[in-house]
Design an enzyme around this catalytic site. Sequence first.
Site, mmCIF file in Angstrom:
data_model
loop_
_atom_site.group_PDB
_atom_site.id
_atom_site.type_symbol
_atom_site.label_atom_id
_atom_site.label_comp_id
_atom_site.label_asym_id
_atom_site.label_seq_id
_atom_site.Cartn_x
_atom_site.Cartn_y
_atom_site.Cartn_z
ATOM 1 N N ASP B 30 31.964 -40.567 -20.684
ATOM 2 C CA ASP B 30 32.827 -40.454 -21.856
ATOM 3 C C ASP B 30 33.630 -41.748 -21.970
ATOM 4 O O ASP B 30 34.758 -41.848 -21.485
ATOM 5 C CB ASP B 30 33.751 -39.245 -21.727
ATOM 6 C CG ASP B 30 34.794 -39.200 -22.846
ATOM 7 O OD1 ASP B 30 34.628 -39.942 -23.847
ATOM 8 O OD2 ASP B 30 35.763 -38.440 -22.707
ATOM 9 N N GLU B 83 38.018 -67.062 -11.789
ATOM 10 C CA GLU B 83 37.093 -66.512 -10.795
ATOM 11 C C GLU B 83 35.671 -66.551 -11.324
ATOM 12 O O GLU B 83 34.763 -66.012 -10.728
ATOM 13 C CB GLU B 83 37.499 -65.106 -10.366
ATOM 14 C CG GLU B 83 37.585 -64.083 -11.477
ATOM 15 C CD GLU B 83 36.403 -63.129 -11.488
ATOM 16 O OE1 GLU B 83 35.468 -63.441 -12.234
ATOM 17 O OE2 GLU B 83 36.437 -62.119 -10.772
ATOM 18 N N CYS B 115 42.930 -62.843 -10.204
ATOM 19 C CA CYS B 115 43.502 -62.894 -11.552
ATOM 20 C C CYS B 115 44.765 -63.724 -11.659
ATOM 21 O O CYS B 115 45.395 -63.760 -12.714
ATOM 22 C CB CYS B 115 43.783 -61.476 -12.052
ATOM 23 S SG CYS B 115 42.283 -60.513 -12.288
ATOM 24 N N ARG B 202 40.697 -46.766 -5.801
ATOM 25 C CA ARG B 202 42.118 -46.422 -5.965
ATOM 26 C C ARG B 202 43.018 -47.289 -5.089
ATOM 27 O O ARG B 202 44.216 -47.396 -5.343
ATOM 28 C CB ARG B 202 42.326 -44.937 -5.683
ATOM 29 C CG ARG B 202 41.592 -44.035 -6.683
ATOM 30 C CD ARG B 202 41.850 -42.559 -6.422
ATOM 31 N NE ARG B 202 43.259 -42.228 -6.442
ATOM 32 C CZ ARG B 202 43.986 -42.081 -7.555
ATOM 33 N NH1 ARG B 202 43.416 -42.221 -8.724
ATOM 34 N NH2 ARG B 202 45.266 -41.794 -7.488
ATOM 35 N N THR B 204 43.148 -50.308 -5.154
ATOM 36 C CA THR B 204 43.630 -51.440 -5.957
ATOM 37 C C THR B 204 44.989 -51.138 -6.594
ATOM 38 O O THR B 204 45.630 -52.037 -7.117
ATOM 39 C CB THR B 204 42.650 -51.795 -7.093
ATOM 40 O OG1 THR B 204 42.496 -50.649 -7.937
ATOM 41 C CG2 THR B 204 41.287 -52.208 -6.565
ATOM 42 N N HIS B 237 50.669 -58.817 -15.149
ATOM 43 C CA HIS B 237 49.207 -58.809 -15.103
ATOM 44 C C HIS B 237 48.715 -57.469 -15.644
ATOM 45 O O HIS B 237 49.354 -56.438 -15.469
ATOM 46 C CB HIS B 237 48.668 -59.055 -13.693
ATOM 47 C CG HIS B 237 47.165 -59.018 -13.690
ATOM 48 N ND1 HIS B 237 46.435 -59.796 -14.543
ATOM 49 C CD2 HIS B 237 46.275 -58.257 -12.992
ATOM 50 C CE1 HIS B 237 45.146 -59.533 -14.359
ATOM 51 N NE2 HIS B 237 45.029 -58.592 -13.435
ATOM 52 N N LYS B 242 47.198 -49.477 -18.670
ATOM 53 C CA LYS B 242 47.982 -48.456 -17.961
ATOM 54 C C LYS B 242 48.897 -49.057 -16.884
ATOM 55 O O LYS B 242 50.088 -48.750 -16.831
ATOM 56 C CB LYS B 242 46.985 -47.479 -17.314
ATOM 57 C CG LYS B 242 47.590 -46.213 -16.785
ATOM 58 C CD LYS B 242 46.490 -45.246 -16.347
ATOM 59 C CE LYS B 242 45.782 -45.749 -15.092
ATOM 60 N NZ LYS B 242 44.799 -44.771 -14.557
ATOM 61 N N ARG B 246 53.005 -48.929 -16.631
ATOM 62 C CA ARG B 246 53.677 -48.172 -15.574
ATOM 63 C C ARG B 246 54.598 -49.070 -14.756
ATOM 64 O O ARG B 246 55.747 -48.712 -14.484
ATOM 65 C CB ARG B 246 52.635 -47.505 -14.659
ATOM 66 C CG ARG B 246 53.285 -46.473 -13.729
ATOM 67 C CD ARG B 246 52.351 -46.055 -12.599
ATOM 68 N NE ARG B 246 51.178 -45.355 -13.103
ATOM 69 C CZ ARG B 246 50.084 -45.116 -12.367
ATOM 70 N NH1 ARG B 246 50.026 -45.516 -11.118
ATOM 71 N NH2 ARG B 246 49.065 -44.479 -12.880
ATOM 72 N N ASN B 269 40.518 -57.126 -19.917
ATOM 73 C CA ASN B 269 41.138 -57.883 -18.837
ATOM 74 C C ASN B 269 40.513 -59.267 -18.749
ATOM 75 O O ASN B 269 39.360 -59.404 -18.357
ATOM 76 C CB ASN B 269 40.947 -57.131 -17.514
ATOM 77 C CG ASN B 269 41.579 -57.865 -16.343
ATOM 78 O OD1 ASN B 269 42.293 -58.860 -16.527
ATOM 79 N ND2 ASN B 269 41.319 -57.375 -15.141
ATOM 80 N N SER B 299 44.253 -60.278 -6.941
ATOM 81 C CA SER B 299 43.773 -59.477 -5.816
ATOM 82 C C SER B 299 43.573 -60.355 -4.602
ATOM 83 O O SER B 299 43.226 -61.527 -4.702
ATOM 84 C CB SER B 299 42.462 -58.794 -6.195
ATOM 85 O OG SER B 299 42.718 -57.784 -7.135
#
Lengths: 134, 351, 389
Positions: B30, B83, B115, B202, B204, B237, B242, B246, B269, B299
Amino acid sequence: MSSVAREWREIPGRYNLKGTKCENCGSIFFPARDFCPKCRRAGIGKVVPYNVCRTGKVYSFSVIHEAPDCNNAMKPYAVAMVQTDDGVLVSAQLVDVDLDKIEIGMPVRAVLRKLDADGASGVIHYGYKFVPNL
Amino acid sequence: MMDVGIVSYGAYVPRYRIKPEEIGKIWGVDGKGMGKGLMIYQKSVPSPDEDVVTIATEAARYMMARVPEVNPQDIGAIYVGSESHPYAVKPTSTIVAEAIEATPAMTAADMEFACKAGTAGIQACMGLVGSGMVKYGVAIGADTSQGAPGDALEYSASAGGAAYLIGTEKVIAKINKTLSFTTDTPDFWRREGQPYPLHGGRFTGEPAYFRHITSAAKMMFEAMGTTAQDYKYAVFHQPNGKFPTRVAGQLGFAPEQIEYGLLTPNIGNTYSGAVPLGLANVLDHAEPGDRIFVTSYGSGAGSDAFDITVTDEILNYKRDNAPVLEKVMADPVYIDYGMYAKFKGKIIMSE
Amino acid sequence: MRDVAIIGVGCTKFGELWNKSFRALGIEAGMKAMEDANLSGSEVDGIFIGNMSAGRFINQQHIDALIADYSGMATHHIPATRVEAGGASGGVAFRQAVMAVASGMNDVVLVGGAEKMTDLDDASINSVMDATADADWEAGMGVTFASLHAMIAQRMIHDGIATREEIASFAVNSHFHGALNPNAQFRKAVPIETVLKSGPVATPLGMFDCAPISDGAASLVLCPLEDAKKYTDSYVKVSAVTQASDTLALAQRPDITSYGATVAAAERAYKQVGITAADISVAEVHDVYTVAGIMALQDLGFYKRGEAGKAVLEGQCQLGGSGVTINTSGGLKARGHPIGATGVAQVAEIVEQLRGSADKRQVENAKYGLAQSSGGMGSAVTVSIMEAI
């Protein structure tokens, strides 16, 4: 594999439309020529570097459907003869353009894009292409 | 150290877009729901003739067009952070340098820090300019990032970049301070010779993105004696929409403070290009006195924080000499997955 | 300078000749021409070969030696010379041969033109064609040979010099004649709809605007006019053969809708013979693309700018039409275009017309015939005028 040196020596023209100008007759040359074909001997020593204008208008164009292998991912793609704002005709690709909206007289500007590469491991060749001038 | 800041900037995003529902359709996912969850509604795709070199060059040319009085020969350093440099060995930065006619009396290098390689370049330029080693430095963050087919990254990894001219004269935005928070945290990586990066899923999130950004941001608040309320704008960044939303909330920023700096929902991104592009869009709208809070994330892992104040000089700045980001991003062309696969070289062609 | 006669012609079939090698084609055409001229072979004291790119098509350089050897001339050690001028290689080879006989340096010269294209894949063939324009600043920028012609066509349409239909009609004219030529690659007349609806190659030009990829060879035998009767009763006089040059890249010209080299070569040729374009009854022009054919009719002075397209569309240039009959061989489009052979085959067709041996495609009472051979974007052009005896 094409010659690395052959592409390398054309970098000023390919990246930045660097041409020459004959100070004897005022003619602008792109690609650069060191010898003025109009003045011939009278122009020797008077041909100086000249930066061709990177903006211009479409003088003529075509949409290529049968492309060289290096441009398979781009086809169909447009090419144009562009008359730069200082009057030089330059033949190049016209990209990021709606193929059905290209018109003679359309304003364009030069950008740097990939022209081709010598396979997956060879040198990448960059050079000017034109895009519509926003 | 002299006062150092942004003298000019330029930003570029390729014209093509793909929507998450189009990607999801191929992989039985989806996509629309996924896009909604990630807050990515479309992502930019480079034309087959675009790569980090061409994107960085376009951004750098916009940057130079806005400061016609700056002699490119006065640029003493160019760093391109990415990168997805087209060569593993052979710098992107030398090609860009040639294309803006800054060669040969200068230094150049390519940077890589996932990044945040773009903001790392800004810091390097600040050091060189602030110490008087060079008159101007150019820092560029640009990527044509790859997500493995079917992987979550495929919904976000996009293309774009922005270039910054760092100097001490006619500064349109003064960089009041920069600092970094860096640890060894393997949340995302790509091994030499591999086409696609891998990530820790997760992992990350909390130990990586959130820990580093909030740590760097709090160090900045402390160093400057500020809180979120002291800034007009903030740029974080943005691997998706989302996370930055946050983290901004966690740090006390209101949604309107990050609005201009949050481009990922519309372009995806752009990796090393993400924070430089977000900052460019803020500068497209900024007025004298506006204070901007910036924190990147790379990262591996690290965050670079910047405290920036827009100066009166921005009123004299020839911003209209090159298209602002809203204009660059207008008139996108939407492509389907087949075209996307072709553009991104995911189809095996005959030699 | 001596007057020169063409005393023999020979052509292979043109087309995809899978079972024939370059050397086999060259020899076949040469033998036919020798036979046509009633020569045994020992009379020949010079060879000129038009060949554009054997080096890339079949990986063979030194075509002069190859042809001399396989035609049995190498044992006599006669001079053999290979000539390259892009698409005008055949035309320029013919001119070199005429000069050699006219000057007295040679007495009986064999002119050959040959190309073996189909041993190479299509993409590579196109890249060889592209290299006849500016390899660095046109082909190297992604601007193909076809697209350069397409941009001429686009500009002609824009400037009101010719409509798309008028340009397309040139292929109708060539195919009409090709159907009558047993050596032609395509022996089928086509309606204009076929041309207009053919798959796009480089807009506005489609597949039927383009000359095909062909193998083939053509040959002529020349001698001094005063000696012609010693060999044959069926010969024609070479009244003029002129050559002109232009810039390599199309973008270097002030006007892209006319080839200055064609204009210059034609003016010189007419002046040399003391005639005008109106005296020409039949002509072979270099329609590598339809648009090049339309342009040639204007540049050669057959029609004023803006009138050639209309004339071709109306059928004026077909056999029995009111104008000069154009490309009775089928032209490059229908007869085929084995590049180095083309310029020689054009002259051979004019010889057939002027001596009355053109069979179903015979133009009646032709006194003067003309052949225009063009290389690259009209960067090298020869214009030859032959006269019936």
